[in-house]
Write a protein that holds these residues in place. Structure first.
Motif: not given
Length: 393
Positions: A67-79
Motif C-alpha cells: 500500500t503506497s498511500r494511506v490518507d486517513y487512519v480512523i480510530s474508532q476506539h482509543a484502547e
C-alpha cells in the motif's frame, strides 16, 4: 496472515493471535483472539480503520507493504489493542491524518502522544468521501468505552463495529463458518466486556436500525456475512427476559457448604429449575460470566473465613456487581464455625444489582435436617418466583 479481500477494494488486515490466553491480565481467552484492521481503497482516498495490538504490529506493517498511500487512519476506539500501533502507521505514512471523535482525540494524545495537528475530528453522523466510497461515523458510546464509534461503508453496506459484536476467537476463516462456536465466543465477549453497559447497548442497537447492514466487521473475531443473528443475540443478551436458570458459584473448605450446595441443586432440579454450578477454585470465570447473562437467580455458596465470606466468594460477588447482570433474585448459602458476617459482607458488595435478596441459609457446622428443610423452602421460593416472572425456559 496476508491481507484478504472482503469485497472489491475492501480488505481485512490484522493479526490472528492463536496463543493468547489472557486479555488485559484478567479475561481468559480459551480460543485466542484476533486484532482486526481494515483497508478501504476509494477512487480518491485510502483509509485504514483501526490498527492492531502493538506486540503484533509487524504483521500489520508487512500487510501494508503493498500500500503506497494511506490518507486517513480512523480510530474508532482509543484502547491500545486497537490504537496502539497507529504511531507506527503514521511514521510510514507521514501525510496521513487520524480521523476520530473529539473525545477520542484527547485520549489518544494522552495514551500515545500523537501530535495534535495529526487529527481530524468528526461529529456523530458525519460522512467522509473516499471518491467512489463513502464512510459514515456513528457514535456508539459505552460499547465499551465512552469515546467508541463505528463506521458504516454506505456503498458496500458494511458496518465496521470495533468492539461492538466482537468475539475473542482465533481462526483462519475470514467469515463466520461455525455459527455455534462463534455464538459462544461472542456471548463470552458480551458477558465479560459488554454486560455492564446493557442499557446503553440497547440504545446503540436502536441507533443502527435505520442502516441496511449486509456485513458486520468487528475488531475482534470473524466477519459476520449474515448480520441479523448476532444483532438478535445482542438484543436477547442485553434486554431479553432472564431464563429459568440459577447460577450457583460456590466454594467449600471442609465439605459442609458443599453438602448444602448439592442438596439445593437437587431440590431445584426436582422443581424444573435449571442449575449451572461453578466450583470457584477450578472455574473458568468466563463461563461463570456467560451464565450470568441468562440467570434469573444467583445463589452464592461460601464457608466463613475468620468472620467473612471466603475470598473467592467475595471475588464472585465483586464480579457480579461489576458485570451488572439482569438477574432478579439472589441468595446466599453456607456454613460457619462460631459466627461471622458473611451475609452482611456479601450484601454490601452488590449495590449495582437490582435484585430481591431471598432469605439466606447458614449452617453452624455440618448441615442438619433443619438446614435441609430450609433449603427445600428456598427451592420452592425460587421456583415460584421464576414461574411468576415468566422466565424463559
Amino acid at each position: 496472515m496476508r491481507k484478504r479481500q472482503i469485497v472489491k477494494n475492501v480488505y481485512w488486515m490484522g493479526a490472528v493471535d492463536w496463543d493468547r490466553r489472557l486479555f488485559d491480565s484478567l479475561i481468559p481467552l480459551p480460543d485466542g483472539t484476533t486484532y482486526n484492521a481494515y483497508l478501504i481503497q476509494g477512487s480518491e482516498k485510502t483509509v485504514l480503520i483501526d490498527a492492531v495490538e502493538p506486540e503484533l504490529v509487524e504483521m500489520l506493517m508487512a500487510q501494508l507493504d503493498e500500500t503506497s498511500r494511506v490518507d486517513y487512519v480512523i480510530s474508532q476506539h482509543a484502547e491500545q489493542d486497537h490504537s496502539g500501533s497507529i504511531p507506527r502507521v503514521l511514521a510510514r505514512y507521514p501525510e496521513a491524518k487520524v480521523v476520530t471523535s473529539a473525545k477520542a482525540k484527547s485520549m489518544l494524545i494522552d495514551l500515545l502522544h500523537i501530535a495534535e495537528d495529526k487529527f481530524i475530528t468528526v461529529v456523530d453522523g458525519e460522512s467522509l468521501s473516499l471518491g467512489d466510497k463513502t464512510l459514515k461515523f456513528i457514535f456508539t458510546p459505552w460499547v465499551h468505552w465512552p469515546e467508541t464509534m463505528v463506521t458504516y461503508l454506505e456503498e458496500d453496506r458494511i458496518l465496521f463495529s470495533c468492539d461492538f459484536f466482537g468475539a475473542h476467537i482465533a481462526s483462519s476463516d475470514l467469515f463466520v463458518t461455525d455459527k455455534g462456536r462463534v455464538y459462544e465466543a461472542a456471548k463470552r465477549y458480551f458477558a465479560e466486556i459488554m454486560m455492564p453497559f446493557r442499557n446503553v447497548i440497547q440504545k446503540n442497537i436502536e441507533k443502527l436500525a435505520p442502516y441496511n447492514i449486509d456485513m458486520i466487521a468487528p475488531s475482534h473475531g470473524q466477519i459476520y456475512n449474515k448480520s441479523a443473528w448476532i444483532i438478535d443475540a445482542y438484543q436477547d443478551w442485553a434486554i431479553g427476559s432472564p431464563r429459568n436458570v440459577v447460577t450457583f458459584p460456590f466454594v467449600s473448605m471442609h465439605g459442609s457448604t458443599r453438602k448444602m450446595v448439592d442438596y439445593l441443586t437437587a431440590s431445584l432440579t426436582e422443581r424444573q429449575v435449571r442449575v449451572e454450578l461453578f466450583n470457584l477454585p477450578v472455574t473458568d470465570i468466563g463461563k461463570l460470566a456467560m451464565s450470568l447473562v441468562d440467570a434469573g437467580t444467583i445463589v452464592i455458596g461460601t464457608p466463613t473465613v475468620l468472620t467473612g465470606p471466603h475470598p473467592m466468594a467475595a471475588y464472585c460477588a465483586f464480579l457480579a456487581n461489576a458485570l451488572r447482570p439482569k438477574a432478579r433474585y439472589l441468595s446466599i448459602v453456607g456454613s460457619y464455625g462460631w459466627g461471622g458476617k458473611v451475609v452482611e459482607t456479601l450484601a454490601g458488595m452488590i449495590p449495582n444489582l437490582k435484585v430481591e435478596v431471598l432469605d439466606p441459609i447458614l449452617s453452624k457446622g455440618v448441615p442438619s435436617r433443619n438446614e435441609f428443610d430450609a433449603l427445600d423452602r428456598l427451592a420452592d421460593t425460587i421456583a415460584a418466583k421464576h414461574k411468576e416472572s415468566n422466565f424463559k425456559v
